[in-house]
Design a protein around this motif. Structure first.
Motif, PDB file in Angstrom:
ATOM      1  N   CYS A  34      -4.220   8.295   4.160  1.00  8.22           N
ATOM      2  CA  CYS A  34      -4.360   6.847   4.327  1.00  8.22           C
ATOM      3  C   CYS A  34      -3.928   6.128   3.058  1.00  8.22           C
ATOM      4  N   CYS A  35      -3.607   4.852   3.228  1.00 10.09           N
ATOM      5  CA  CYS A  35      -3.288   3.972   2.101  1.00 10.09           C
ATOM      6  C   CYS A  35      -4.422   2.981   1.930  1.00 10.09           C
ATOM      7  N   ASP A  36      -4.672   2.574   0.706  1.00 11.43           N
ATOM      8  CA  ASP A  36      -5.670   1.539   0.433  1.00 11.43           C
ATOM      9  C   ASP A  36      -4.983   0.181   0.413  1.00 11.43           C
ATOM     10  N   PRO A  56       0.843  -1.210   0.000  1.00  9.72           N
ATOM     11  CA  PRO A  56       0.000   0.000   0.000  1.00  9.72           C
ATOM     12  C   PRO A  56       0.876   1.258   0.000  1.00  9.72           C
ATOM     13  N   VAL A  57       0.419   2.266  -0.717  1.00  9.00           N
ATOM     14  CA  VAL A  57       1.117   3.549  -0.781  1.00  9.00           C
ATOM     15  C   VAL A  57       0.092   4.680  -0.699  1.00  9.00           C
ATOM     16  N   TYR A  58       0.567   5.873  -0.372  1.00 11.95           N
ATOM     17  CA  TYR A  58      -0.275   7.062  -0.449  1.00 11.95           C
ATOM     18  C   TYR A  58      -0.454   7.390  -1.928  1.00 11.95           C
ATOM     19  N   GLU A  59      -1.683   7.410  -2.408  1.00 11.03           N
ATOM     20  CA  GLU A  59      -1.946   7.577  -3.835  1.00 11.03           C
ATOM     21  C   GLU A  59      -1.844   9.020  -4.315  1.00 11.03           C
ATOM     22  N   ALA A 109      -3.123  12.617   0.506  1.00  9.55           N
ATOM     23  CA  ALA A 109      -3.727  11.444   1.140  1.00  9.55           C
ATOM     24  C   ALA A 109      -3.170  11.236   2.549  1.00  9.55           C
TER      25      ALA A 109
END
Length: 100
Positions: A27-29, A18-21, A25
């Motif tokens: 949160c990460c998805d 997961p990364v910060y999009e 952001a």
């Protein structure tokens, strides 16, 4: 102020970590690792596996929260929101979703 901490992650998901999009952001998805689509029926609860195991540093936790769009449009939300993953948990991360 930006700072960083080291977190040991075992990634058995088959997906990138997961990364910060976006730059803004907070949160990460994360993704589930089911090989087939899963239909979450009305009033059903299911724990989706992620394939991720983490070693959270002392003094930190991970929180799992509902996606606002999914909650508003589909009624799908994290059941124990926010889901807390404690620093001493070393099992696979799962996300408990409920279809309201």
């Amino acid at each position: 102020m930006k700072y960083s901490i080291e977190v040991d992650i075992i990634n058995n998901s088959g997906y990138p970590l997961p990364v910060y999009e976006t730059e803004g952001a907070t949160c990460c998805d994360i993704r589930n690792i089911l090989k087939q689509p899963y239909i979450l029926e009305p009033d059903e609860t299911y724990t989706f596996p992620t394939g991720l195991t983490v070693a959270i540093p002392v003094g930190y936790e991970i929180q799992v929260r509902s996606r606002s769009g999914l909650a508003a449009k589909e009624g799908i939300m994290v059941l124990n929101s926010p889901g807390i993953i404690d620093q001493d948990y070393r099992g696979e991360l799962g996300v408990i979703l409920h279809n309201t």
